[in-house]
Design an enzyme around this catalytic site. Structure first.
Site, PDB file in Angstrom:
ATOM      1  N   SER A 201       1.107  -0.999  -0.240  1.00  0.00           N
ATOM      2  CA  SER A 201       0.154  -0.057   0.459  1.00  0.00           C
ATOM      3  C   SER A 201       0.772   0.922  -0.026  1.00  0.00           C
ATOM      4  O   SER A 201       1.819   1.914   1.330  1.00  0.00           O
ATOM      5  CB  SER A 201      -0.963  -0.251   1.109  1.00  0.00           C
TER       6      SER A 201
ATOM      7  N   TRP B  45      -9.388   5.349   9.292  1.00  0.00           N
ATOM      8  CA  TRP B  45      -8.569   4.521   7.619  1.00  0.00           C
ATOM      9  C   TRP B  45      -7.946   5.815   6.978  1.00  0.00           C
ATOM     10  O   TRP B  45      -8.560   6.607   6.652  1.00  0.00           O
ATOM     11  CB  TRP B  45      -9.554   4.150   6.811  1.00  0.00           C
ATOM     12  N   GLY B  46      -7.116   5.341   6.184  1.00  0.00           N
ATOM     13  CA  GLY B  46      -5.827   6.169   5.086  1.00  0.00           C
ATOM     14  C   GLY B  46      -5.231   7.605   5.680  1.00  0.00           C
ATOM     15  O   GLY B  46      -5.882   8.188   7.245  1.00  0.00           O
TER      16      GLY B  46
ATOM     17  N   ASP C 228      -4.552   9.877   5.013  1.00  0.00           N
ATOM     18  CA  ASP C 228      -5.367  11.225   5.401  1.00  0.00           C
ATOM     19  C   ASP C 228      -5.821  11.690   5.818  1.00  0.00           C
ATOM     20  O   ASP C 228      -6.754  12.948   6.392  1.00  0.00           O
ATOM     21  CB  ASP C 228      -6.155  12.368   3.832  1.00  0.00           C
TER      22      ASP C 228
END
Length: 196
Positions: free
Chosen positions: A13, A182-183, A185
């Protein structure tokens, strides 16, 4: 009680790589420890019904620009890996195994993330992986023994199943207590949770 942030990641990822670059500074700023949670993203996708963004051509094209923007934001070196996607099963078993050994885990993580997203190598090719390991000071034969250890295989499976049971559907995913983000960002929300 010591503050912690759990970091579920997979080397395949690119956003996990970016989080790897940014999270230590955030954790340090808030006096928190990172709890590293290597998991197999393919297993998470299968169990959760999620899919890789590369399966959607328009999204895949857009990601190339988005990843470069975030790399600039974090001051991180980043290069698209021309061999992507790479099956990360062996790489993630390596992370689980190094973590179980309690030594060289961070050196291993740095070497693999570097070879995947900074000076991209085909880590799905055994000869390329062996060279990367050797350059980082690891014995390739010892590594093969480690990733074939049934206890290591079981640990990665357990990590992945635990991630799914907690609601993880992609990488990177962070937990501050039971609060999931999640993520990469969402790291500002991770920082805010650590500040509370």
């Amino acid at each position: 009680m010591e503050k912690t942030v759990e970091f579920y990641f997979d080397f395949g990822s690119p956003y996990s790589y970016l989080a790897y670059k940014a999270l230590p500074g955030i954790a340090a700023a808030h006096g928190a420890q990172i709890v590293w949670r290597p998991m197999l993203l393919g297993g998470v996708f299968k169990a959760s019904g999620n899919h890789s963004p590369i399966e959607i051509p328009a999204k895949h094209r857009w990601l190339q620009l988005d990843l470069k923007r975030w790399a600039v934001r974090y001051g991180a070196a980043f290069s698209h890996n021309p061999h992507f996607p790479i099956n990360t099963l062996t790489l993630m078993r390596g992370a689980a195994g190094m973590q179980m050994r309690g030594a060289d885990f961070h050196k291993y993580v740095e070497a693999i993330f570097h070879a995947m997203w900074e000076e991209p190598r085909n880590l799905g090719a055994p000869e390329d992986l062996a060279l990367v390991l050797q350059q980082a000071g690891f014995d390739a034969a010892d590594f093969q023994s480690l990733v074939n250890d049934p206890a290591v295989k079981e640990q990665l499976k357990k990590n992945t199943e635990e991630a799914v049971a907690r609601g993880v559907f992609g990488a990177p995913t962070f937990f501050v207590g039971e609060e999931m983000h999640w993520g990469q960002d969402r790291l500002e929300f991770v920082a805010a949770a650590l500040a509370r």
